[in-house]
Design an enzyme around this catalytic site. Structure first.
Site, PDB file in Angstrom:
ATOM      1  N   PRO A 127       4.485  -0.927  10.005  1.00  0.00           N
ATOM      2  CA  PRO A 127       5.619  -0.340  10.736  1.00  0.00           C
ATOM      3  C   PRO A 127       6.954  -0.611  10.047  1.00  0.00           C
ATOM      4  O   PRO A 127       7.947   0.026  10.364  1.00  0.00           O
ATOM      5  CB  PRO A 127       5.569  -1.020  12.108  1.00  0.00           C
ATOM      6  CG  PRO A 127       4.352  -1.838  12.143  1.00  0.00           C
ATOM      7  CD  PRO A 127       3.755  -1.924  10.775  1.00  0.00           C
ATOM      8  N   GLU A 166      -1.235  -9.819  12.788  1.00  0.00           N
ATOM      9  CA  GLU A 166       0.232  -9.713  12.842  1.00  0.00           C
ATOM     10  C   GLU A 166       0.820  -9.237  11.520  1.00  0.00           C
ATOM     11  O   GLU A 166       2.021  -8.985  11.427  1.00  0.00           O
ATOM     12  CB  GLU A 166       0.859 -11.078  13.201  1.00  0.00           C
ATOM     13  CG  GLU A 166       0.366 -11.666  14.502  1.00  0.00           C
ATOM     14  CD  GLU A 166       0.412 -10.679  15.662  1.00  0.00           C
ATOM     15  OE1 GLU A 166       1.490 -10.097  15.892  1.00  0.00           O
ATOM     16  OE2 GLU A 166      -0.625 -10.475  16.316  1.00  0.00           O
ATOM     17  N   ARG A 186      -4.909  18.036   2.077  1.00  0.00           N
ATOM     18  CA  ARG A 186      -4.752  19.472   2.339  1.00  0.00           C
ATOM     19  C   ARG A 186      -3.730  20.133   1.405  1.00  0.00           C
ATOM     20  O   ARG A 186      -3.648  21.356   1.358  1.00  0.00           O
ATOM     21  CB  ARG A 186      -4.433  19.735   3.818  1.00  0.00           C
ATOM     22  CG  ARG A 186      -3.116  19.170   4.281  1.00  0.00           C
ATOM     23  CD  ARG A 186      -2.933  19.365   5.776  1.00  0.00           C
ATOM     24  NE  ARG A 186      -2.784  20.778   6.131  1.00  0.00           N
ATOM     25  CZ  ARG A 186      -1.714  21.507   5.822  1.00  0.00           C
ATOM     26  NH1 ARG A 186      -0.726  20.981   5.138  1.00  0.00           N
ATOM     27  NH2 ARG A 186      -1.643  22.766   6.185  1.00  0.00           N
ATOM     28  N   ASP A 246       2.824  26.575   5.622  1.00  0.00           N
ATOM     29  CA  ASP A 246       2.827  25.860   6.888  1.00  0.00           C
ATOM     30  C   ASP A 246       4.190  25.345   7.291  1.00  0.00           C
ATOM     31  O   ASP A 246       5.115  25.336   6.506  1.00  0.00           O
ATOM     32  CB  ASP A 246       1.878  24.662   6.799  1.00  0.00           C
ATOM     33  CG  ASP A 246       0.462  25.063   7.116  1.00  0.00           C
ATOM     34  OD1 ASP A 246       0.289  26.001   7.896  1.00  0.00           O
ATOM     35  OD2 ASP A 246      -0.455  24.425   6.573  1.00  0.00           O
TER      36      ASP A 246
HETATM   37  N1  4GX Z   1       2.368   2.827  10.498  1.00  0.00           N
HETATM   38  N2  4GX Z   1       0.389  -1.093  12.157  1.00  0.00           N
HETATM   39  C1  4GX Z   1      -0.412  -2.575  10.377  1.00  0.00           C
HETATM   40  C2  4GX Z   1      -0.547  -5.006  10.742  1.00  0.00           C
HETATM   41  C3  4GX Z   1       0.522  -5.242   9.733  1.00  0.00           C
HETATM   42  C4  4GX Z   1       1.809  -5.657  10.099  1.00  0.00           C
HETATM   43  C5  4GX Z   1       2.739  -5.886   9.106  1.00  0.00           C
HETATM   44  C6  4GX Z   1       1.112  -5.256   7.503  1.00  0.00           C
HETATM   45  C7  4GX Z   1       2.379  -5.714   7.806  1.00  0.00           C
HETATM   46  C8  4GX Z   1       1.504   1.030  11.438  1.00  0.00           C
HETATM   47  C9  4GX Z   1       2.341   2.153  11.644  1.00  0.00           C
HETATM   48  C10 4GX Z   1       1.210  -0.009  12.437  1.00  0.00           C
HETATM   49  C11 4GX Z   1       0.324  -2.184  13.110  1.00  0.00           C
HETATM   50  C12 4GX Z   1      -0.510  -1.212  11.010  1.00  0.00           C
HETATM   51  C13 4GX Z   1       0.447  -3.519  12.411  1.00  0.00           C
HETATM   52  N3  4GX Z   1       0.187  -5.041   8.451  1.00  0.00           N
HETATM   53  N4  4GX Z   1       1.073   1.100  10.184  1.00  0.00           N
HETATM   54  N5  4GX Z   1      -0.529  -3.654  11.338  1.00  0.00           N
HETATM   55  N6  4GX Z   1       3.008   2.471  12.742  1.00  0.00           N
HETATM   56  O1  4GX Z   1       1.725   0.057  13.514  1.00  0.00           O
HETATM   57  O2  4GX Z   1       1.602   2.187   9.616  1.00  0.00           O
END
Ligand code: 4GX
Length: 262
Positions: free
Chosen positions: A88, A115, A153, A168
């Site tokens: 995120p 986490e 795609r 698209d």
């Molecule tokens: N877009 N998540 C990853 C664990 C995490 C946290 C910090 C690496 C660093 C998300 C999103 C997402 C939740 C995937 C936490 N890994 N990933 N995860 N939105 O929410 O890509």
């Protein structure tokens, strides 16, 4: 394009590889796609992939050694591939990112769980940190599928005979026009007659108008960011003057509170 996903849940991808456009792209050798289990690169009897955070606190952190082991194995299979961590905290993925990623020969997608991952991994072996949107998921697997799907795609031939990828939504900064199929009347609603006329020039104009009005009503931000061409400006100007005429006609009826009217 070659994709390798690093995950502790590789089976999540079995159904993904096995359906629709992705399956066909694999069968036609337009892409290769593999999920590697990070746990296979963990040591010890229990093959542990997470550990408690230094400094305390709740939740767990992905250990660096299994992840880097898996990354090195992936880079051996795909030399020159770019590494993407789904998080995120990353740059928010959009259609431009998909077009940018299509140019690479390989992508290694790292799916974090818990986490997060040890910061030293992010710093040393990750090329891009990407987020699919501002929400928190339980892992990076769904975002990895989103990226593979959007990039695949765009690969020439992946969508079949039609050239639909570039026509698209977003490829020209507008939403897609309204679509209709049979029956000609459904629950009292008819298909716009121009679409049955066979007049291709009129149909194309109607579709552009439909795209413009839908973008204006649903995603005004896209229209504000877009460089409009002359035809698009003409269509929007025509609406402006048509609406203006309707408003002005009200003053002769003595209704409303038009600017300047008492
Ligand atoms: N877009 N998540 C990853 C664990 C995490 C946290 C910090 C690496 C660093 C998300 C999103 C997402 C939740 C995937 C936490 N890994 N990933 N995860 N939105 O929410 O890509």
């Amino acid at each position: 394009m070659n994709f390798i996903v690093l995950t502790i849940f590789p089976q999540m991808f079995d159904a993904f590889w096995d359906h629709g456009i992705i399956k066909r792209a694999i069968d036609q050798h337009l892409i290769t796609a593999t999920a590697l289990n990070i746990r296979d690169f963990a040591s010890g009897k229990h093959r542990v992939t997470d550990d408690r955070p230094y400094g305390g606190g709740c939740g767990m952190v992905m250990k660096p050694e299994p992840l880097v082991g898996a990354l090195r194995a992936a880079q051996k299979k795909l030399p020159g591939a770019k590494t993407v961590l789904l998080t995120p905290q990353g740059r928010v993925f959009n259609q431009s990112t998909a077009r940018e990623f299509r140019e690479y020969d390989g992508l290694v997608l790292v799916c974090g769980r818990y986490e997060g991952v040890d910061e030293r991994v992010c710093q040393s072996v990750i090329d891009f940190e990407i987020s699919t949107g501002d929400y928190i998921l339980t892992g990076g697997e769904l975002p990895a599928m989103v990226i593979i799907d959007a990039v695949t795609r765009l690969i020439p031939g992946a969508l079949g005979a039609e050239d639909s990828a570039e026509k698209d939504s977003f490829s020209d900064g507008l939403l897609e026009h309204a679509q209709y199929t049979r029956p000609q009347e459904f629950e009292g609603q008819a298909v716009p007659s121009v679409l049955l006329s066979g007049n291709h020039q009129e149909i194309e104009k109607w579709r552009l108008e439909s795209s413009l009005i839908r973008t204006f009503l649903k995603r005004r931000d896209l229209l504000e960011d877009k460089r409009l061409n002359n035809q698009e400006i003409d269509i929007l100007s025509k609406w402006c003057s048509d609406i203006d005429k309707i408003i002005r006609a009200q003053s002769s009826r003595g209704t409303g509170s038009l600017p300047g009217a008492q």
